[in-house]
Design a protein around this motif. Structure first.
Motif, PDB file in Angstrom:
ATOM      1  N   HIS A 312      43.712  75.349  49.545  1.00  0.00           N
ATOM      2  CA  HIS A 312      43.750  74.320  50.577  1.00  0.00           C
ATOM      3  C   HIS A 312      43.311  72.964  50.036  1.00  0.00           C
ATOM      4  O   HIS A 312      43.848  71.927  50.470  1.00  0.00           O
ATOM      5  CB  HIS A 312      42.859  74.746  51.747  1.00  0.00           C
ATOM      6  N   PHE A 313      42.405  72.976  49.087  1.00  0.00           N
ATOM      7  CA  PHE A 313      41.856  71.708  48.580  1.00  0.00           C
ATOM      8  C   PHE A 313      42.354  71.398  47.172  1.00  0.00           C
ATOM      9  O   PHE A 313      41.692  70.700  46.417  1.00  0.00           O
ATOM     10  CB  PHE A 313      40.324  71.765  48.593  1.00  0.00           C
ATOM     11  N   HIS A 314      43.514  71.910  46.854  1.00  0.00           N
ATOM     12  CA  HIS A 314      44.093  71.629  45.534  1.00  0.00           C
ATOM     13  C   HIS A 314      44.279  70.126  45.339  1.00  0.00           C
ATOM     14  O   HIS A 314      44.010  69.597  44.247  1.00  0.00           O
ATOM     15  CB  HIS A 314      45.432  72.362  45.371  1.00  0.00           C
ATOM     16  N   ASP A 315      44.736  69.446  46.382  1.00  0.00           N
ATOM     17  CA  ASP A 315      44.965  68.009  46.264  1.00  0.00           C
ATOM     18  C   ASP A 315      43.665  67.239  46.027  1.00  0.00           C
ATOM     19  O   ASP A 315      43.644  66.240  45.304  1.00  0.00           O
ATOM     20  CB  ASP A 315      45.654  67.477  47.519  1.00  0.00           C
ATOM     21  N   TYR A 316      42.580  67.719  46.635  1.00  0.00           N
ATOM     22  CA  TYR A 316      41.309  67.005  46.479  1.00  0.00           C
ATOM     23  C   TYR A 316      40.886  66.968  45.011  1.00  0.00           C
ATOM     24  O   TYR A 316      40.421  65.947  44.516  1.00  0.00           O
ATOM     25  CB  TYR A 316      40.214  67.687  47.307  1.00  0.00           C
ATOM     26  N   PHE A 317      41.077  68.075  44.312  1.00  0.00           N
ATOM     27  CA  PHE A 317      40.630  68.130  42.933  1.00  0.00           C
ATOM     28  C   PHE A 317      41.589  67.408  41.982  1.00  0.00           C
ATOM     29  O   PHE A 317      41.358  67.395  40.775  1.00  0.00           O
ATOM     30  CB  PHE A 317      40.476  69.595  42.498  1.00  0.00           C
ATOM     31  N   ASN A 318      42.627  66.829  42.521  1.00  0.00           N
ATOM     32  CA  ASN A 318      43.544  66.025  41.712  1.00  0.00           C
ATOM     33  C   ASN A 318      43.557  64.572  42.177  1.00  0.00           C
ATOM     34  O   ASN A 318      44.442  63.807  41.798  1.00  0.00           O
ATOM     35  CB  ASN A 318      44.974  66.595  41.784  1.00  0.00           C
ATOM     36  N   TYR A 319      42.588  64.218  43.031  1.00  0.00           N
ATOM     37  CA  TYR A 319      42.470  62.824  43.466  1.00  0.00           C
ATOM     38  C   TYR A 319      42.148  61.923  42.288  1.00  0.00           C
ATOM     39  O   TYR A 319      41.691  62.371  41.225  1.00  0.00           O
ATOM     40  CB  TYR A 319      41.359  62.670  44.512  1.00  0.00           C
TER      41      TYR A 319
END
Length: 349
Positions: A312-319
């Motif tokens: 779910h937070f894959h995008d957060y760790f690629n910010y």
């Protein structure tokens, strides 16, 4: 002749009826005046001395200990020579089988021949023991017993608005949104987490400090870190942690960038803690930020949810870096409610 005798008698009578001052002015020698003045002064001194003795007696009576036999003894000794003997008094009370509801004078401490009144329990530290109310602390349970004079303390790197990076949307606001969503996901899976209200990266165990050690410890930490440069910290990847007594399980975010710099700070802190006989940090030195928690040992249940959270937070760790990084420009030494802010040196050029 009769007239002469009559006049002389009248003169003597007039002299006898006159005042002292009138007689002194005309018929008293200088030696008699000095003698009279000395007598008047002695009378005044004796009168003043007697008045002070009466005042001392009344004061001593007002300050008597509320022990019947002791008061009786004090009254007798004050009227004799103001010097009593507690030992003989205690033995006389024992021989006479005196009974009283108050403590026996033989059981009370004696110093230099004087009876010492014991302190109240409130001042002697014998009052009621401290009772924790878990409802006032979000259901948390104390991991060590409460001890008056001991302050629960910790050293940590704060993750707040002041240390966050980014413009418009900051890394702190992004972290808050991530934690809120993660707690919501876990709740839908019947695992109710409590979000942390004070995001930070712990750099020490929980320490028990006596109040007189707080200031010198903060001074030593400040001196040790004066030459440590500021740096940035990036958070990445969820992890699950359980405290030592297994009363709480934590959802954390591991430190990705800044791990080596934080480990260097921990090493310096450990050297200081050893000089104070305080526990050092954990051997594995797994630095992380705890962002939510649940009571009890719920590691197995929370680890089952990690794949879902990671996805779910894959995008957060690629910010971009500025949306998930924090400035390590100072650390906090918190003892009870007191916070010592310890600044690091400037960024390395």
């Amino acid at each position: 002749m009769a007239c002469g005798e009559s006049g002389a008698l009248n003169l003597v009578a007039a002299y006898e009826s006159s005042s002292d001052s009138e007689r002194d002015s005309g018929y008293t020698s200088e030696d008699d005046k000095k003698r009279k003045s000395h007598d008047d002064t002695s009378t005044q001194i004796n009168s003043k001395k007697r008045r002070l003795e009466l005042e001392d007696d009344s004061m001593e009576e007002a300050m008597m200990v509320d022990i019947p036999e002791y008061n009786k003894f004090q009254s007798l000794s004050l009227r004799e020579n103001h010097n009593h003997n507690v030992g003989s008094f205690a033995s006389s009370c024992k021989n006479n089988h005196v009974k009283t509801s108050s403590p026996s004078t033989s059981q009370l401490p004696v110093y230099s021949g004087k009876l010492i009144i014991p302190l109240p329990k409130e001042l002697a530290g014998e009052g009621p023991s401290h009772v924790d109310d878990a409802s006032k602390h979000q259901g948390r349970v104390r991991s060590f017993p409460h001890d008056v004079g001991n302050w629960a303390s910790i050293v940590y790197l704060p993750l707040n608005e002041d240390t966050s990076s980014g413009v418009g949307i900051t890394s702190y606001e992004t972290l808050q949104a991530l934690v809120t969503e993660a707690v919501s996901i876990c709740q839908r899976q019947s695992l109710c987490l409590t979000p942390s209200t004070d995001f930070h990266i712990s750099l020490s165990r929980t320490l028990l400090l006596r109040i007189h050690l707080i200031h010198p410890l903060a001074h030593d930490v400040r001196a040790s870190l004066a030459n440590t440069h500021r740096f940035h910290v990036f958070l990445n990847k969820f992890a699950v942690y359980v405290n030592e007594d297994k009363t709480r399980t934590f959802l954390g975010l591991k430190v990705l960038h800044g791990q080596s710099q934080l480990a260097n700070v921990v090493a310096k802190l450990d050297r200081i803690f050893q000089t104070y006989n305080l526990p050092t940090f954990y051997e594995d030195c797994d630095l992380h930020a705890s962002v939510a928690w649940v009571r009890g040992d719920q590691r197995a249940a929370l680890e089952l949810l990690l794949p879902s959270l990671e996805s779910h937070f894959h995008d957060y760790f690629n910010y971009d870096d500025h949306l998930r990084s924090f400035h390590a420009k100072y650390i906090h030494l918190k003892a009870g409610n007191r916070v010592n802010c310890i600044q690091l040196g400037p960024y390395a050029s």
